[in-house]
Design a protein around this motif. Structure first.
Motif, PDB file in Angstrom:
ATOM      1  N   TYR A  11      45.849 -27.333   4.547  1.00 12.25           N
ATOM      2  CA  TYR A  11      45.386 -26.433   5.590  1.00 12.25           C
ATOM      3  C   TYR A  11      46.527 -25.514   5.988  1.00 12.25           C
ATOM      4  O   TYR A  11      47.653 -25.950   6.169  1.00 12.25           O
ATOM      5  N   VAL A  12      46.239 -24.222   6.086  1.00 11.61           N
ATOM      6  CA  VAL A  12      47.233 -23.232   6.475  1.00 11.61           C
ATOM      7  C   VAL A  12      46.685 -22.427   7.641  1.00 11.61           C
ATOM      8  O   VAL A  12      45.469 -22.375   7.865  1.00 11.61           O
ATOM      9  N   SER A  13      47.590 -21.785   8.365  1.00 13.17           N
ATOM     10  CA  SER A  13      47.158 -20.928   9.472  1.00 13.17           C
ATOM     11  C   SER A  13      46.574 -19.635   8.911  1.00 13.17           C
ATOM     12  O   SER A  13      46.766 -19.300   7.737  1.00 13.17           O
ATOM     13  N   ASP A  14      45.887 -18.900   9.764  1.00 16.42           N
ATOM     14  CA  ASP A  14      45.350 -17.600   9.352  1.00 16.42           C
ATOM     15  C   ASP A  14      46.481 -16.672   8.904  1.00 16.42           C
ATOM     16  O   ASP A  14      46.340 -15.941   7.926  1.00 16.42           O
ATOM     17  N   GLU A  15      47.596 -16.727   9.618  1.00 18.06           N
ATOM     18  CA  GLU A  15      48.736 -15.874   9.287  1.00 18.06           C
ATOM     19  C   GLU A  15      49.322 -16.233   7.920  1.00 18.06           C
ATOM     20  O   GLU A  15      49.691 -15.359   7.141  1.00 18.06           O
ATOM     21  N   GLU A  16      49.417 -17.539   7.632  1.00 10.92           N
ATOM     22  CA  GLU A  16      49.947 -17.971   6.334  1.00 10.92           C
ATOM     23  C   GLU A  16      49.022 -17.549   5.197  1.00 10.92           C
ATOM     24  O   GLU A  16      49.484 -17.093   4.147  1.00 10.92           O
ATOM     25  N   HIS A  28      48.702 -11.183   0.871  1.00 13.83           N
ATOM     26  CA  HIS A  28      49.541  -9.983   0.741  1.00 13.83           C
ATOM     27  C   HIS A  28      50.486 -10.115  -0.454  1.00 13.83           C
ATOM     28  O   HIS A  28      50.686  -9.155  -1.205  1.00 13.83           O
ATOM     29  N   VAL A  29      51.064 -11.295  -0.628  1.00 14.93           N
ATOM     30  CA  VAL A  29      51.950 -11.529  -1.770  1.00 14.93           C
ATOM     31  C   VAL A  29      51.173 -11.378  -3.072  1.00 14.93           C
ATOM     32  O   VAL A  29      51.637 -10.746  -4.019  1.00 14.93           O
ATOM     33  N   ARG A  30      49.973 -11.960  -3.121  1.00 14.09           N
ATOM     34  CA  ARG A  30      49.149 -11.862  -4.327  1.00 14.09           C
ATOM     35  C   ARG A  30      48.884 -10.398  -4.678  1.00 14.09           C
ATOM     36  O   ARG A  30      49.029  -9.978  -5.836  1.00 14.09           O
ATOM     37  N   LEU A  31      48.525  -9.615  -3.667  1.00  9.75           N
ATOM     38  CA  LEU A  31      48.239  -8.203  -3.904  1.00  9.75           C
ATOM     39  C   LEU A  31      49.500  -7.426  -4.278  1.00  9.75           C
ATOM     40  O   LEU A  31      49.463  -6.536  -5.132  1.00  9.75           O
ATOM     41  N   ALA A  32      50.634  -7.761  -3.670  1.00  4.06           N
ATOM     42  CA  ALA A  32      51.899  -7.100  -3.999  1.00  4.06           C
ATOM     43  C   ALA A  32      52.314  -7.421  -5.431  1.00  4.06           C
ATOM     44  O   ALA A  32      52.825  -6.542  -6.150  1.00  4.06           O
TER      45      ALA A  32
END
Length: 116
Positions: A58-63, A69-73
């Motif tokens: 489980y991760v936070s919304d921010e994580e 964002h990393v995937r898209l970058a």
């Protein structure tokens, strides 16, 4: 209208599994951390493939947003079309290798100590 889950067939359930080239499986001994890869071979995350084990994290919304964002970058800036699971597996491989090499001084130990 009943929604029925799509289940794998017997061929998929009983297929042989293996490891991709260059990826070293973790070897566990009771009570010990996995062995480091042989000298000269770096630990790598496994590429996109059918994996035999699963965990839920489980991760936070921010994580999750940062991971996306990393995937898209990676795709836009480096031409690497990878999924979030691949990024996470690579991150785990990097942390495990650092822990095996540096132990007490590893990034993992230092960061976990700051969580206390």
């Amino acid at each position: 209208m009943t929604r029925r889950p799509s289940l794998p067939g017997a061929d998929e359930l009983f297929r042989p599994t293996g490891h991709a080239d260059g990826v070293l499986p973790l070897r566990f001994e009771q009570g010990r951390v996995p062995h480091a890869p042989p000298q000269g071979q770096a630990r790598r995350g496994t590429p996109r493939q059918k994996h035999t084990s699963k965990i839920t994290v489980y991760v936070s919304d921010e994580e999750l947003l940062a991971l996306e964002h990393v995937r898209l970058a990676l795709r836009a800036g480096h031409g690497l079309a990878v999924d979030r699971g691949r990024i996470v597996r690579e991150a785990i491989a990097v942390m495990l290798a650092d822990f095996e090499d540096r132990g007490e001084e590893s990034v993992l130990v230092r960061r976990l100590r700051h969580d206390d």
